[in-house]
Write an enzyme that holds these catalytic residues in place. Structure first.
Site, PDB file in Angstrom:
ATOM      1  N   GLY A  14       0.512  -1.057  -0.098  1.00 30.38           N
ATOM      2  CA  GLY A  14      -0.299   0.429  -0.057  1.00 30.38           C
ATOM      3  C   GLY A  14       0.984   1.292  -0.035  1.00 30.38           C
ATOM      4  CB  ILE A  38       3.289   2.491   4.536  1.00 32.47           C
ATOM      5  CG1 ILE A  38       2.791   3.875   5.322  1.00 32.47           C
ATOM      6  CG2 ILE A  38       4.564   2.695   5.152  1.00 32.47           C
ATOM      7  CD1 ILE A  38       2.330   3.764   6.643  1.00 32.47           C
ATOM      8  CB  THR A  46       6.338   0.303  10.598  1.00 31.00           C
ATOM      9  OG1 THR A  46       6.897  -0.490   9.354  1.00 31.00           O
ATOM     10  CG2 THR A  46       8.389   0.406  10.911  1.00 31.00           C
ATOM     11  NE  ARG A  61      -2.681  -0.297  13.840  1.00 28.96           N
ATOM     12  CZ  ARG A  61      -1.960   0.704  13.318  1.00 28.96           C
ATOM     13  NH1 ARG A  61      -0.640   0.636  13.467  1.00 28.96           N
ATOM     14  NH2 ARG A  61      -2.937   2.299  13.278  1.00 28.96           N
ATOM     15  CD  GLU A  64       1.123  -0.791  19.890  1.00 25.78           C
ATOM     16  OE1 GLU A  64       0.924   0.404  19.594  1.00 25.78           O
ATOM     17  OE2 GLU A  64       1.873  -1.304  18.791  1.00 25.78           O
ATOM     18  CG  HIS A  94       2.690   2.833  18.070  1.00 28.24           C
ATOM     19  ND1 HIS A  94       1.836   2.312  17.867  1.00 28.24           N
ATOM     20  CD2 HIS A  94       2.973   3.510  16.687  1.00 28.24           C
ATOM     21  CE1 HIS A  94       0.955   1.876  16.736  1.00 28.24           C
ATOM     22  NE2 HIS A  94       1.943   3.423  16.133  1.00 28.24           N
TER      23      HIS A  94
HETATM   24  P1  NAP Z   1      -2.762   1.043   2.602  1.00 32.71           P
HETATM   25  O1  NAP Z   1      -2.285   2.276   1.944  1.00 32.71           O
HETATM   26  O2  NAP Z   1      -4.908   0.936   2.655  1.00 32.71           O
HETATM   27  O3  NAP Z   1      -2.435  -0.142   2.975  1.00 32.71           O
HETATM   28  C1  NAP Z   1      -2.288  -1.401   3.097  1.00 32.71           C
HETATM   29  C2  NAP Z   1      -1.673  -2.239   2.715  1.00 32.71           C
HETATM   30  O4  NAP Z   1      -2.398  -4.204   3.494  1.00 32.71           O
HETATM   31  C3  NAP Z   1      -2.778  -2.683   1.386  1.00 32.71           C
HETATM   32  O5  NAP Z   1      -1.799  -3.103   0.142  1.00 32.71           O
HETATM   33  C4  NAP Z   1      -3.276  -3.822   1.615  1.00 32.71           C
HETATM   34  O6  NAP Z   1      -3.785  -4.387   0.294  1.00 32.71           O
HETATM   35  C5  NAP Z   1      -3.016  -4.338   2.475  1.00 32.71           C
HETATM   36  N1  NAP Z   1      -3.351  -5.978   3.518  1.00 32.71           N
HETATM   37  C6  NAP Z   1      -4.212  -5.321   3.322  1.00 32.71           C
HETATM   38  N2  NAP Z   1      -4.834  -7.351   3.982  1.00 32.71           N
HETATM   39  C7  NAP Z   1      -3.289  -7.936   3.619  1.00 32.71           C
HETATM   40  C8  NAP Z   1      -3.240  -9.388   3.132  1.00 32.71           C
HETATM   41  N3  NAP Z   1      -4.416 -10.199   4.095  1.00 32.71           N
HETATM   42  N4  NAP Z   1      -2.137  -9.664   3.104  1.00 32.71           N
HETATM   43  C9  NAP Z   1      -1.376  -8.310   2.872  1.00 32.71           C
HETATM   44  N5  NAP Z   1      -1.881  -7.263   2.782  1.00 32.71           N
HETATM   45  C10 NAP Z   1      -3.352  -7.195   2.650  1.00 32.71           C
HETATM   46  O7  NAP Z   1      -2.190   1.965   3.722  1.00 32.71           O
HETATM   47  P2  NAP Z   1      -0.663   2.682   4.103  1.00 32.71           P
HETATM   48  O8  NAP Z   1      -0.641   4.056   4.566  1.00 32.71           O
HETATM   49  O9  NAP Z   1       0.309   2.309   3.856  1.00 32.71           O
HETATM   50  O10 NAP Z   1      -0.858   2.037   6.534  1.00 32.71           O
HETATM   51  C11 NAP Z   1      -0.539   0.237   5.983  1.00 32.71           C
HETATM   52  C12 NAP Z   1      -0.327   0.431   7.669  1.00 32.71           C
HETATM   53  O11 NAP Z   1       0.249   0.760   8.854  1.00 32.71           O
HETATM   54  C13 NAP Z   1      -1.604   0.702   8.361  1.00 32.71           C
HETATM   55  O12 NAP Z   1      -2.990  -0.120   8.327  1.00 32.71           O
HETATM   56  C14 NAP Z   1      -1.394   0.590   9.433  1.00 32.71           C
HETATM   57  O13 NAP Z   1      -1.455  -0.290  10.332  1.00 32.71           O
HETATM   58  C15 NAP Z   1       0.231   0.723  10.127  1.00 32.71           C
HETATM   59  N6  NAP Z   1       0.420   2.195  10.000  1.00 32.71           N
HETATM   60  C16 NAP Z   1       0.919   1.958  11.818  1.00 32.71           C
HETATM   61  C17 NAP Z   1       1.938   3.265  11.851  1.00 32.71           C
HETATM   62  C18 NAP Z   1       3.211   3.744  12.720  1.00 32.71           C
HETATM   63  O14 NAP Z   1       3.327   4.776  13.665  1.00 32.71           O
HETATM   64  N7  NAP Z   1       3.593   2.587  13.108  1.00 32.71           N
HETATM   65  C19 NAP Z   1       2.027   4.554  11.041  1.00 32.71           C
HETATM   66  C20 NAP Z   1       1.435   4.521  10.150  1.00 32.71           C
HETATM   67  C21 NAP Z   1       0.410   3.359   9.500  1.00 32.71           C
HETATM   68  P3  NAP Z   1      -4.444  -3.911  -0.600  1.00 32.71           P
HETATM   69  O15 NAP Z   1      -4.197  -3.546  -1.634  1.00 32.71           O
HETATM   70  O16 NAP Z   1      -5.456  -5.334  -1.802  1.00 32.71           O
HETATM   71  O17 NAP Z   1      -5.898  -3.533  -0.711  1.00 32.71           O
END
Ligand code: NAP
Length: 327
Positions: free
Chosen positions: A156, A158, A236, A238, A267, A286
Protein backbone atom coordinates in the site's frame (compact mmCIF):
# COMPACT_ATOMS: atom_id res chain seq x y z
CA UNK A 1 -27.35 27.92 17.32
CA UNK A 2 -25.73 25.28 19.53
CA UNK A 3 -22.64 23.61 18.20
CA UNK A 4 -22.26 19.81 17.95
CA UNK A 5 -20.84 18.13 21.06
CA UNK A 6 -17.46 16.56 20.32
CA UNK A 7 -15.02 14.62 22.51
CA UNK A 8 -11.31 14.10 21.90
CA UNK A 9 -9.35 11.36 23.62
CA UNK A 10 -6.26 13.61 23.72
CA UNK A 11 -5.17 17.09 22.74
CA UNK A 12 -3.99 17.13 19.12
CA UNK A 13 -1.77 19.66 17.29
CA UNK A 14 -2.94 23.26 16.82
CA UNK A 15 -3.35 22.60 13.08
CA UNK A 16 -6.40 20.54 14.13
CA UNK A 17 -7.51 22.29 17.33
CA UNK A 18 -7.68 25.71 15.64
CA UNK A 19 -9.95 24.30 12.91
CA UNK A 20 -12.39 23.01 15.52
CA UNK A 21 -12.88 26.47 17.03
CA UNK A 22 -16.19 27.95 15.96
CA UNK A 23 -17.49 24.67 14.51
CA UNK A 24 -17.88 22.37 17.54
CA UNK A 25 -18.16 22.40 21.32
CA UNK A 26 -15.35 20.08 22.41
CA UNK A 27 -14.25 18.33 25.60
CA UNK A 28 -11.00 16.45 26.23
CA UNK A 29 -11.21 12.92 27.58
CA UNK A 30 -7.77 12.83 29.11
CA UNK A 31 -6.01 13.22 32.41
CA UNK A 32 -2.35 14.30 32.38
CA UNK A 33 -2.28 13.62 28.65
CA UNK A 34 -3.49 10.00 28.94
CA UNK A 35 -6.91 8.99 27.56
CA UNK A 36 -9.41 8.40 30.40
CA UNK A 37 -11.48 5.25 29.59
CA UNK A 38 -13.94 5.97 32.46
CA UNK A 39 -14.80 9.37 31.03
CA UNK A 40 -15.31 7.75 27.63
CA UNK A 41 -17.85 5.31 29.08
CA UNK A 42 -19.62 8.11 30.98
CA UNK A 43 -19.87 10.60 28.11
CA UNK A 44 -20.22 8.50 25.00
CA UNK A 45 -24.07 8.80 24.91
CA UNK A 46 -23.64 12.61 24.58
CA UNK A 47 -21.12 12.62 21.74
CA UNK A 48 -22.09 13.69 18.22
CA UNK A 49 -18.49 13.55 17.05
CA UNK A 50 -15.26 11.98 18.27
CA UNK A 51 -11.59 12.48 17.53
CA UNK A 52 -9.92 9.26 18.59
CA UNK A 53 -6.17 8.92 19.03
CA UNK A 54 -4.74 5.44 19.67
CA UNK A 55 -5.63 2.95 22.37
CA UNK A 56 -9.42 2.69 22.63
CA UNK A 57 -11.28 -0.22 21.11
CA UNK A 58 -14.54 0.77 19.41
CA UNK A 59 -16.68 -2.35 19.24
CA UNK A 60 -20.40 -2.98 18.76
CA UNK A 61 -21.07 -2.30 22.44
CA UNK A 62 -19.28 1.06 22.17
CA UNK A 63 -21.35 2.15 19.16
CA UNK A 64 -24.57 0.88 20.76
CA UNK A 65 -23.99 3.30 23.66
CA UNK A 66 -23.18 6.18 21.29
CA UNK A 67 -26.80 7.09 20.52
CA UNK A 68 -26.06 10.55 19.06
CA UNK A 69 -22.78 9.75 17.33
CA UNK A 70 -22.48 10.78 13.67
CA UNK A 71 -18.73 10.50 13.12
CA UNK A 72 -15.70 8.82 14.69
CA UNK A 73 -12.67 10.64 13.27
CA UNK A 74 -9.52 8.58 13.78
CA UNK A 75 -6.13 10.22 14.25
CA UNK A 76 -4.44 7.30 12.45
CA UNK A 77 -4.49 5.52 9.10
CA UNK A 78 -5.05 2.06 10.67
CA UNK A 79 -8.60 1.31 11.82
CA UNK A 80 -8.13 -2.22 13.15
CA UNK A 81 -9.38 -1.03 16.58
CA UNK A 82 -12.81 -0.22 15.10
CA UNK A 83 -15.67 -2.60 14.31
CA UNK A 84 -16.42 -0.99 10.93
CA UNK A 85 -19.43 -3.25 10.26
CA UNK A 86 -21.07 -2.22 13.54
CA UNK A 87 -20.33 1.49 12.97
CA UNK A 88 -21.93 1.24 9.52
CA UNK A 89 -25.00 -0.55 10.89
CA UNK A 90 -25.46 2.24 13.43
CA UNK A 91 -25.08 4.87 10.69
CA UNK A 92 -21.78 6.19 12.05
CA UNK A 93 -19.12 7.52 9.69
CA UNK A 94 -15.55 6.43 10.41
CA UNK A 95 -12.67 8.46 8.96
CA UNK A 96 -8.87 8.10 9.02
CA UNK A 97 -5.73 10.09 8.12
CA UNK A 98 -4.01 8.39 5.15
CA UNK A 99 -1.08 9.82 3.20
CA UNK A 100 0.22 12.44 5.63
CA UNK A 101 2.13 9.85 7.69
CA UNK A 102 3.37 7.70 4.82
CA UNK A 103 6.88 9.17 4.56
CA UNK A 104 7.51 9.31 8.32
CA UNK A 105 6.47 5.67 8.76
CA UNK A 106 8.56 4.53 5.78
CA UNK A 107 11.51 6.45 7.28
CA UNK A 108 10.94 4.55 10.54
CA UNK A 109 11.08 1.23 8.68
CA UNK A 110 14.37 2.28 7.06
CA UNK A 111 15.77 3.41 10.41
CA UNK A 112 14.91 0.04 11.97
CA UNK A 113 16.43 -1.73 8.97
CA UNK A 114 19.68 0.26 9.18
CA UNK A 115 19.92 -0.06 12.97
CA UNK A 116 19.39 -3.82 12.77
CA UNK A 117 21.72 -4.28 9.81
CA UNK A 118 24.59 -2.35 11.39
CA UNK A 119 24.02 -3.73 14.91
CA UNK A 120 23.45 -0.19 16.24
CA UNK A 121 22.37 -1.25 19.73
CA UNK A 122 25.24 -3.67 20.32
CA UNK A 123 27.91 -1.43 18.78
CA UNK A 124 26.78 1.61 20.71
CA UNK A 125 26.71 -0.33 23.98
CA UNK A 126 30.20 -1.75 23.42
CA UNK A 127 31.55 1.73 22.66
CA UNK A 128 29.93 3.31 25.74
CA UNK A 129 31.34 0.46 27.87
CA UNK A 130 34.88 1.16 26.63
CA UNK A 131 35.05 -1.84 24.30
CA UNK A 132 36.34 0.24 21.37
CA UNK A 133 40.05 -0.13 22.09
CA UNK A 134 41.42 -0.23 18.53
CA UNK A 135 40.17 -0.27 14.94
CA UNK A 136 39.65 -3.83 13.77
CA UNK A 137 38.75 -5.30 10.38
CA UNK A 138 36.34 -7.72 12.02
CA UNK A 139 34.80 -5.86 14.96
CA UNK A 140 31.39 -4.15 14.74
CA UNK A 141 30.68 -5.65 11.30
CA UNK A 142 27.04 -5.86 10.21
CA UNK A 143 25.08 -6.46 7.03
CA UNK A 144 25.02 -4.44 3.80
CA UNK A 145 21.71 -3.03 2.65
CA UNK A 146 23.00 -2.53 -0.87
CA UNK A 147 22.39 -5.63 -3.05
CA UNK A 148 20.32 -7.24 -0.27
CA UNK A 149 16.81 -8.47 -0.99
CA UNK A 150 13.96 -6.64 0.73
CA UNK A 151 10.59 -8.39 0.90
CA UNK A 152 7.62 -6.08 1.52
CA UNK A 153 4.38 -7.57 2.85
CA UNK A 154 1.52 -5.20 1.94
CA UNK A 155 2.25 -2.91 -1.00
CA UNK A 156 0.00 0.00 0.00
CA UNK A 157 1.06 3.63 0.52
CA UNK A 158 3.69 2.87 3.17
CA UNK A 159 4.91 -0.37 1.60
CA UNK A 160 5.59 1.47 -1.67
CA UNK A 161 7.28 4.38 0.16
CA UNK A 162 9.61 1.82 1.80
CA UNK A 163 10.31 0.35 -1.66
CA UNK A 164 11.18 3.80 -3.02
CA UNK A 165 13.70 4.33 -0.23
CA UNK A 166 15.11 0.81 -0.48
CA UNK A 167 15.64 1.27 -4.21
CA UNK A 168 17.81 4.31 -3.48
CA UNK A 169 19.84 2.08 -1.12
CA UNK A 170 20.46 -0.36 -3.96
CA UNK A 171 18.20 -3.10 -2.62
CA UNK A 172 16.34 -5.63 -4.75
CA UNK A 173 12.60 -5.53 -4.02
CA UNK A 174 10.08 -8.34 -3.71
CA UNK A 175 6.53 -7.77 -2.54
CA UNK A 176 3.43 -9.69 -1.67
CA UNK A 177 -0.12 -8.77 -0.74
CA UNK A 178 -3.69 -9.70 -1.44
CA UNK A 179 -3.62 -7.82 -4.76
CA UNK A 180 -0.84 -7.57 -7.32
CA UNK A 181 0.12 -3.95 -8.04
CA UNK A 182 1.47 -4.35 -11.57
CA UNK A 183 1.23 -0.58 -12.19
CA UNK A 184 4.06 0.06 -9.68
CA UNK A 185 6.34 -2.85 -10.54
CA UNK A 186 8.43 -1.22 -13.25
CA UNK A 187 8.95 2.11 -11.48
CA UNK A 188 9.89 0.46 -8.17
CA UNK A 189 11.73 -2.49 -9.80
CA UNK A 190 9.53 -4.71 -7.62
CA UNK A 191 8.69 -8.37 -8.22
CA UNK A 192 5.37 -9.84 -7.05
CA UNK A 193 5.83 -13.20 -5.28
CA UNK A 194 3.96 -15.43 -2.84
CA UNK A 195 4.48 -14.88 0.88
CA UNK A 196 6.42 -18.15 1.06
CA UNK A 197 8.81 -17.17 -1.74
CA UNK A 198 9.26 -13.75 -0.20
CA UNK A 199 10.18 -15.23 3.20
CA UNK A 200 12.63 -17.70 1.66
CA UNK A 201 14.38 -15.15 -0.59
CA UNK A 202 14.52 -11.97 1.51
CA UNK A 203 17.41 -10.65 3.61
CA UNK A 204 15.02 -8.12 5.18
CA UNK A 205 11.26 -8.54 5.50
CA UNK A 206 9.21 -5.38 6.08
CA UNK A 207 5.61 -5.73 7.27
CA UNK A 208 3.42 -2.95 5.88
CA UNK A 209 -0.04 -4.50 5.61
CA UNK A 210 -3.18 -3.45 7.44
CA UNK A 211 -4.17 -5.58 10.44
CA UNK A 212 -7.27 -7.56 9.45
CA UNK A 213 -8.71 -11.00 10.26
CA UNK A 214 -6.53 -12.36 7.42
CA UNK A 215 -3.27 -10.72 8.53
CA UNK A 216 -3.57 -11.32 12.31
CA UNK A 217 -0.80 -13.79 13.18
CA UNK A 218 0.37 -13.83 9.53
CA UNK A 219 3.99 -14.18 10.68
CA UNK A 220 4.13 -17.05 13.18
CA UNK A 221 6.55 -19.95 13.84
CA UNK A 222 6.12 -21.56 10.40
CA UNK A 223 6.80 -18.29 8.58
CA UNK A 224 9.74 -17.29 10.81
CA UNK A 225 11.33 -20.70 10.21
CA UNK A 226 11.00 -20.15 6.47
CA UNK A 227 13.13 -16.98 6.65
CA UNK A 228 16.90 -17.06 6.09
CA UNK A 229 18.93 -17.51 9.26
CA UNK A 230 20.64 -14.16 8.69
CA UNK A 231 17.44 -12.30 7.78
CA UNK A 232 15.87 -9.43 9.74
CA UNK A 233 12.14 -8.85 10.33
CA UNK A 234 10.91 -5.22 10.40
CA UNK A 235 7.42 -4.44 11.69
CA UNK A 236 5.94 -0.95 11.43
CA UNK A 237 2.42 -2.26 10.63
CA UNK A 238 0.63 -3.59 13.72
CA UNK A 239 1.95 -5.85 16.49
CA UNK A 240 -0.72 -8.51 16.05
CA UNK A 241 0.46 -9.27 12.50
CA UNK A 242 3.31 -11.16 14.23
CA UNK A 243 3.11 -13.91 16.84
CA UNK A 244 5.34 -12.16 19.38
CA UNK A 245 6.14 -15.30 21.41
CA UNK A 246 7.33 -17.06 18.26
CA UNK A 247 9.35 -13.97 17.33
CA UNK A 248 11.10 -14.07 20.71
CA UNK A 249 12.09 -17.69 20.08
CA UNK A 250 13.16 -16.88 16.53
CA UNK A 251 15.45 -14.07 17.70
CA UNK A 252 16.79 -15.81 20.82
CA UNK A 253 17.30 -19.27 19.25
CA UNK A 254 18.82 -18.00 16.00
CA UNK A 255 16.08 -18.92 13.51
CA UNK A 256 16.60 -15.36 12.19
CA UNK A 257 19.27 -12.72 12.78
CA UNK A 258 17.05 -10.18 14.55
CA UNK A 259 14.14 -7.78 14.32
CA UNK A 260 13.30 -4.09 14.23
CA UNK A 261 9.95 -3.30 15.81
CA UNK A 262 7.77 -0.22 16.16
CA UNK A 263 4.51 -1.98 17.07
CA UNK A 264 3.57 -4.73 19.54
CA UNK A 265 0.77 -7.09 20.52
CA UNK A 266 0.32 -5.06 23.72
CA UNK A 267 1.06 -1.32 23.81
CA UNK A 268 2.68 0.26 25.75
CA UNK A 269 5.00 -2.76 26.00
CA UNK A 270 4.95 -4.21 29.56
CA UNK A 271 8.37 -4.14 31.22
CA UNK A 272 8.36 -7.96 31.58
CA UNK A 273 8.15 -8.42 27.77
CA UNK A 274 10.93 -10.95 26.97
CA UNK A 275 11.87 -9.18 23.70
CA UNK A 276 13.15 -6.23 25.78
CA UNK A 277 16.07 -8.42 26.89
CA UNK A 278 17.32 -9.18 23.38
CA UNK A 279 20.07 -7.00 21.93
CA UNK A 280 19.37 -8.19 18.38
CA UNK A 281 15.88 -6.66 18.56
CA UNK A 282 15.61 -2.89 18.02
CA UNK A 283 12.45 -1.59 19.67
CA UNK A 284 10.78 1.79 19.20
CA UNK A 285 7.67 2.99 21.09
CA UNK A 286 5.24 3.17 18.13
CA UNK A 287 6.86 6.28 16.63
CA UNK A 288 6.04 5.59 12.95
CA UNK A 289 4.17 8.89 12.43
CA UNK A 290 5.94 10.79 15.23
CA UNK A 291 7.46 13.56 13.12
CA UNK A 292 6.26 17.18 13.33
CA UNK A 293 4.79 17.63 9.85
CA UNK A 294 3.16 14.20 9.85
CA UNK A 295 1.46 14.78 13.19
CA UNK A 296 0.34 18.26 12.10
CA UNK A 297 -1.11 16.72 8.95
CA UNK A 298 -2.91 14.03 10.96
CA UNK A 299 -4.43 16.65 13.28
CA UNK A 300 -5.57 18.76 10.33
CA UNK A 301 -7.14 15.80 8.51
CA UNK A 302 -8.82 14.49 11.67
CA UNK A 303 -10.42 17.91 12.25
CA UNK A 304 -11.44 18.38 8.60
CA UNK A 305 -13.01 14.90 8.45
CA UNK A 306 -14.95 15.57 11.65
CA UNK A 307 -16.23 19.01 10.62
CA UNK A 308 -17.23 17.90 7.11
CA UNK A 309 -19.22 14.99 8.51
CA UNK A 310 -20.92 17.04 11.23
CA UNK A 311 -21.86 19.78 8.75
CA UNK A 312 -23.56 17.31 6.41
CA UNK A 313 -20.85 16.90 3.76
CA UNK A 314 -18.98 13.72 2.80
CA UNK A 315 -15.64 13.72 4.67
CA UNK A 316 -12.57 13.28 2.43
CA UNK A 317 -11.29 10.16 4.18
CA UNK A 318 -14.41 8.12 4.79
CA UNK A 319 -13.46 4.51 5.61
CA UNK A 320 -17.02 3.12 5.38
CA UNK A 321 -18.72 4.81 2.37
CA UNK A 322 -21.53 2.25 2.54
CA UNK A 323 -22.75 4.18 5.60
CA UNK A 324 -23.97 6.94 3.27
CA UNK A 325 -26.89 4.70 2.25
CA UNK A 326 -27.99 4.63 5.89
CA UNK A 327 -27.91 8.33 6.79
P1 NAP B 1 -2.78 1.23 2.82
O1 NAP B 1 -2.30 2.12 1.75
O2 NAP B 1 -4.26 1.04 2.99
O3 NAP B 1 -2.07 -0.18 2.67
C1 NAP B 1 -2.44 -1.31 3.39
C2 NAP B 1 -2.00 -2.49 2.58
O4 NAP B 1 -2.30 -3.68 3.32
C3 NAP B 1 -2.74 -2.58 1.24
O5 NAP B 1 -1.81 -2.72 0.20
C4 NAP B 1 -3.57 -3.84 1.42
O6 NAP B 1 -3.78 -4.55 0.23
C5 NAP B 1 -2.68 -4.63 2.35
N1 NAP B 1 -3.39 -5.78 2.87
C6 NAP B 1 -4.65 -5.85 3.32
N2 NAP B 1 -4.97 -7.12 3.61
C7 NAP B 1 -3.88 -7.85 3.31
C8 NAP B 1 -3.58 -9.24 3.37
N3 NAP B 1 -4.50 -10.13 3.76
N4 NAP B 1 -2.33 -9.65 3.02
C9 NAP B 1 -1.40 -8.76 2.61
N5 NAP B 1 -1.65 -7.43 2.50
C10 NAP B 1 -2.87 -7.00 2.85
O7 NAP B 1 -2.28 1.74 4.25
P2 NAP B 1 -0.85 2.36 4.62
O8 NAP B 1 -1.01 3.83 4.77
O9 NAP B 1 0.20 1.82 3.75
O10 NAP B 1 -0.69 1.76 6.10
C11 NAP B 1 -0.46 0.38 6.30
C12 NAP B 1 -0.58 0.03 7.76
O11 NAP B 1 0.54 0.58 8.47
C13 NAP B 1 -1.80 0.67 8.47
O12 NAP B 1 -2.94 -0.14 8.33
C14 NAP B 1 -1.36 0.79 9.91
O13 NAP B 1 -1.78 -0.32 10.65
C15 NAP B 1 0.17 0.79 9.82
N6 NAP B 1 0.74 2.08 10.24
C16 NAP B 1 1.60 2.10 11.30
C17 NAP B 1 2.16 3.29 11.69
C18 NAP B 1 3.11 3.34 12.83
O14 NAP B 1 3.13 4.32 13.56
N7 NAP B 1 3.96 2.33 13.01
C19 NAP B 1 1.84 4.49 11.02
C20 NAP B 1 0.97 4.43 9.94
C21 NAP B 1 0.41 3.21 9.57
P3 NAP B 1 -4.71 -3.99 -0.95
O15 NAP B 1 -3.81 -3.09 -1.71
O16 NAP B 1 -5.13 -5.17 -1.69
O17 NAP B 1 -5.84 -3.23 -0.31
Amino acid sequence: MSKPKVFLTQLIQDTGMSLLEGHVDYTLWSIDGKPDPEAVLRDIPLAEGLIMTMGIRMDRDFFQKAAKLKVASLYSVGYDNVDIKAATEFGIMVTNTPGVLTDATADTAMMLMLMSARKARENERIMREGGWTHWSPNQFVGKDLSSSVLGIVGFGEIGRAVAKRALAFGMKILYTGRTRKAEYEEKLCAEYVTLEALLERSDFVSLNCALTKETAGLIAERELRMMKKDAVLINTARGAVVDQKALFRACSEGWICGAGLDVYEKEPVPMDEPLLKLENVVMMPHIGSAAVRSREGMARLAAVNLIEALEGRIPPNLVNPEVLKRI
